[in-house]
Scaffold this motif. Sequence first.
Motif, mmCIF file in Angstrom:
data_model
loop_
_atom_site.group_PDB
_atom_site.id
_atom_site.type_symbol
_atom_site.label_atom_id
_atom_site.label_comp_id
_atom_site.label_asym_id
_atom_site.label_seq_id
_atom_site.Cartn_x
_atom_site.Cartn_y
_atom_site.Cartn_z
ATOM 1 N N ALA A 342 0.670 -1.260 -0.025
ATOM 2 C CA ALA A 342 -0.067 0.044 -0.016
ATOM 3 C C ALA A 342 0.811 1.180 -0.155
ATOM 4 C CB ALA A 342 -0.884 0.090 1.309
ATOM 5 N N PRO A 387 -11.141 -5.145 6.828
ATOM 6 C CA PRO A 387 -10.622 -4.052 7.414
ATOM 7 C C PRO A 387 -10.047 -4.044 8.688
ATOM 8 C CG PRO A 387 -12.926 -4.087 7.648
ATOM 9 C CD PRO A 387 -12.626 -5.182 6.725
ATOM 10 N N VAL A 390 -5.733 -4.242 9.397
ATOM 11 C CA VAL A 390 -5.175 -2.878 9.219
ATOM 12 C C VAL A 390 -5.751 -2.080 10.719
ATOM 13 C CG1 VAL A 390 -4.682 -0.751 8.305
ATOM 14 C CG2 VAL A 390 -4.962 -2.481 6.871
ATOM 15 N N ALA A 392 -5.840 1.391 12.597
ATOM 16 C CA ALA A 392 -5.766 2.861 12.337
ATOM 17 C C ALA A 392 -5.833 3.524 13.711
ATOM 18 C CB ALA A 392 -6.964 3.259 11.287
ATOM 19 N N VAL A 394 -5.955 6.703 15.207
ATOM 20 C CA VAL A 394 -6.210 8.233 14.424
ATOM 21 C C VAL A 394 -6.278 9.128 15.507
ATOM 22 C CG1 VAL A 394 -6.918 9.371 12.478
ATOM 23 C CG2 VAL A 394 -6.805 6.729 12.515
ATOM 24 N N PRO A 395 -5.740 10.654 15.546
ATOM 25 C CA PRO A 395 -6.161 11.485 16.498
ATOM 26 C C PRO A 395 -7.625 12.150 15.894
ATOM 27 C CG PRO A 395 -4.276 12.438 14.934
ATOM 28 C CD PRO A 395 -4.511 10.577 14.424
ATOM 29 N N VAL A 396 -8.230 12.558 16.925
ATOM 30 C CA VAL A 396 -9.507 12.986 16.824
ATOM 31 C C VAL A 396 -9.322 14.540 17.244
ATOM 32 C CG1 VAL A 396 -12.071 13.100 17.263
ATOM 33 C CG2 VAL A 396 -10.829 10.899 17.253
ATOM 34 N N LEU A 397 -9.881 15.527 15.967
ATOM 35 C CA LEU A 397 -9.766 16.857 16.424
ATOM 36 C C LEU A 397 -11.125 17.447 16.728
ATOM 37 C CD1 LEU A 397 -7.262 18.447 13.934
ATOM 38 C CD2 LEU A 397 -6.946 17.150 16.338
ATOM 39 N N ILE B 165 -13.896 1.615 7.158
ATOM 40 C CA ILE B 165 -13.074 1.245 6.170
ATOM 41 C C ILE B 165 -12.241 2.147 5.418
ATOM 42 C CG2 ILE B 165 -12.974 -0.143 3.887
ATOM 43 C CD1 ILE B 165 -15.149 -1.856 4.933
ATOM 44 N N ARG B 167 -11.086 4.892 6.485
ATOM 45 C CA ARG B 167 -9.903 5.088 7.530
ATOM 46 C C ARG B 167 -8.865 4.202 7.286
ATOM 47 N NH1 ARG B 167 -12.116 5.401 13.774
ATOM 48 N NH2 ARG B 167 -13.721 6.610 13.120
ATOM 49 N N ASN B 168 -9.138 2.898 7.380
ATOM 50 C CA ASN B 168 -8.175 1.849 7.263
ATOM 51 C C ASN B 168 -7.357 2.214 5.829
ATOM 52 O OD1 ASN B 168 -10.372 0.919 8.956
ATOM 53 N ND2 ASN B 168 -8.582 -0.796 9.453
ATOM 54 N N ALA B 171 -4.854 4.916 6.464
ATOM 55 C CA ALA B 171 -3.791 4.512 7.151
ATOM 56 C C ALA B 171 -2.859 3.603 6.529
ATOM 57 C CB ALA B 171 -4.516 3.711 8.606
ATOM 58 N N VAL B 172 -3.349 2.614 5.795
ATOM 59 C CA VAL B 172 -2.446 1.737 5.160
ATOM 60 C C VAL B 172 -1.537 2.329 4.200
ATOM 61 C CG1 VAL B 172 -4.065 0.666 3.306
ATOM 62 C CG2 VAL B 172 -2.227 -0.797 4.703
ATOM 63 N N LEU B 177 -3.408 10.924 8.539
ATOM 64 C CA LEU B 177 -4.901 11.008 8.607
ATOM 65 C C LEU B 177 -5.425 11.456 9.887
ATOM 66 C CD1 LEU B 177 -7.853 9.778 7.895
ATOM 67 C CD2 LEU B 177 -7.179 7.654 8.936
ATOM 68 N N VAL B 178 -6.369 12.336 10.210
ATOM 69 C CA VAL B 178 -6.820 13.069 11.102
ATOM 70 C C VAL B 178 -8.423 12.936 11.243
ATOM 71 C CG1 VAL B 178 -7.228 15.302 12.437
ATOM 72 C CG2 VAL B 178 -4.911 14.474 11.212
ATOM 73 N N LEU B 179 -8.933 12.621 12.375
ATOM 74 C CA LEU B 179 -10.513 12.664 12.247
ATOM 75 C C LEU B 179 -10.958 13.900 13.060
ATOM 76 C CD1 LEU B 179 -11.119 9.242 13.562
ATOM 77 C CD2 LEU B 179 -10.857 9.842 11.337
#
Lengths: 405, 405
Positions: A342, A387, A390, A392, A394-397, B165, B167-168, B171-172, B177-179
């Motif tokens: 990937a 899914p 993998v 993930a 991930v930071p949440v803002l 998915i 998101r993954n 990430a991969v 990536l930020v939420l």
Amino acid sequence: MAYSYLSHLHCPKCGTEYDASVLQQLCVCGSPLLVDYDLERLAVEVKRGDVSGRRPDLWRYHELLPVQSEANVVSLGEGMTPLLPLPALGADMGIESLLMKDEGIIPTGSFKARGAAVGVSRAKELGVRELAMPTNGNAGAAWALYAARASIRSTIVMPVDAPKITRNECAVSGANLVLVDGLISDAGKIVGRAVRDFGLFDASTLKEPYRIEGKKTMGIEIAEQLGWDMPDVILYPTGGGVGLIGIHKALKELQAIGWIEPDRKLPRLVAVQAEGCAPIVKAWQEGRSESEFFANSETVAFGINVPKALGDFLVLAALRETDGCAVAVGDAELLREQETVARLEGAFVCPEGAAVFAAARALRASGWIAAGERVVALNTGAGIKYPDTVSADVPVLKPEDSLTR
Amino acid sequence: MAYSYLSHLHCPKCGTEYDASVLQQLCVCGSPLLVDYDLERLAVEVKRGDVSGRRPDLWRYHELLPVQSEANVVSLGEGMTPLLPLPALGADMGIESLLMKDEGIIPTGSFKARGAAVGVSRAKELGVRELAMPTNGNAGAAWALYAARASIRSTIVMPVDAPKITRNECAVSGANLVLVDGLISDAGKIVGRAVRDFGLFDASTLKEPYRIEGKKTMGIEIAEQLGWDMPDVILYPTGGGVGLIGIHKALKELQAIGWIEPDRKLPRLVAVQAEGCAPIVKAWQEGRSESEFFANSETVAFGINVPKALGDFLVLAALRETDGCAVAVGDAELLREQETVARLEGAFVCPEGAAVFAAARALRASGWIAAGERVVALNTGAGIKYPDTVSADVPVLKPEDSLTR
């Protein structure tokens, strides 16, 4: 020119021939049956140039497929998946010419669509109203959806641990879906009893002869996409092994009809398994022609968690005939490779596909794949179907937050 | 014959022209920019028959795409998705000739791959090293993966509620990536600040001109797949609306170069939205040329939860110019339709795609779609990317259990 040059079925173990115009399951000797065509007539009447202007799906090869009438074709547009050069990944593992046949780009997101398209079409043609099968997920999803399109009822039995998404695919299709707290072999036994008790058509892997024919189109496409040539090596993630058997069959048929050079050496076929479920690899290493049940099998590459394949002897024969080999890779190794593919190439492959790349890396390192060889890796499905492989984190803002560097 | 007949960019609002050989974002007036080609020269030098022998991906139309050199093409094999007849579903809703353009069968499992392929290729060609974008999931996944293949760094900001998915996939790919605990509009503001602060390339919907060019290939393919003809109606699930704008642009370009009949009426374009987020429908009903921010939007069809689209005025203009319309469907209605499509046709479409079928059913019932009209419904992605829209309440057996009837 016929739509199909199907002639009959034969048993690769005992040689018995069967009528292809009625439903058949296994040979009386217990072996899967293979499909034969009138290749001599086909060679005279159809030229490879005839297919080039056709729609980019696997039905462009209809003369080499078993469906007799186009009206019975049940298609969702499957086939002619990309054969993608992977230069960055190839450089990373020392394989100059590395190509991926990407079977994620197909209806239902896995190469199982090919077997289902041809298998369901032929079942419809022969009058099947209801079928049943055990599955590790993807095959069941594909057969349930194609059966729905064909107005055939389906009963699908899969392990509780099979990928959740494939469950949803079966459910949405209206299939009669049942889970089993066990392995695909347990699901198979439940299906076996249902087939016996209720007279259903048994669509289990290799228990009907036409799924191989769908899968073999991967081999025909690779040849056509390479300008009717062949690579040096093809790596295939091996559970039931149908695709490998099919690709081998396809290439021999193409040689017989002269669409590829008859005297050219076939690609070395490589059966890739997971260390946690490697019955074919074990048999290969021990020089045996059949595998034994691989107890307590377990791997993240769920699609190849098949402890004993009905077609194992055909897989092992294909490896021997082509000077191929069988290799196992660990789960950690294949998950690492999934990420590498990937990051370097932008392709999110399934864990089974990732196993193939890990195997290619190992075989190049050991010298089994030589410098300059052209290598085709089969990715059998889309990574999005798994899914959970993998993670993930991930930071949440909050909306008012800003990114930092 | 040039690889691309790109000439310049122009603003559809104020008419200002821009140099296409350097990076551009929005017009100084705030409008998205559109891409122009030297269609006169193209019409003379390229014939539609020239493309027919090419590989079945969207790059077969490279003369109508902005990438100048084939060496800059970043491809995962996207395009030439199936245009499938759906006879059973069509009969069920009284549309004799119902076709689905199935954009689930494409890298990353959604039509966003088209915009990403062309957008990333052109960004690479113009020297972009790092891009950023807000997304409802699928676009971010596609851009992250194509950017990885192009060795471009990416920053992707998506709502916490976006499909897991996607998101993954980000990430991969190695994306940053930020939420955000909010909507895509909130993600857009965070990206806007990052673009300003760190000099990133802004790949937000319509803030760069080339994504439309990728999406427009859906329109070219529909025409080619119909033998260089057009359907009567095309229905499109409308969030940002890029695909609809692109299809409209493509058909006009094909008429200008004579690949489709210049005097034939264009298909009536239908913008389908969810009742929970229907700014374009509201503007259409009120006869306005722009939409207003749709507050508190919510729908299970996450990809079309776009409360205010930058290209709304282009969507509304396309509807007006083609005698189309805009319709909203409810979540319950589209989820029911998703199941109907799967049961009747074996296609597991995404909720956005399901919305389009629900709209087709309603428009046929109301008579807006007449008997005998040829209708193309765009399914923008694979159902497997949204497993939660289907509930599977499934019995679990022990290995020794048997099925009952």
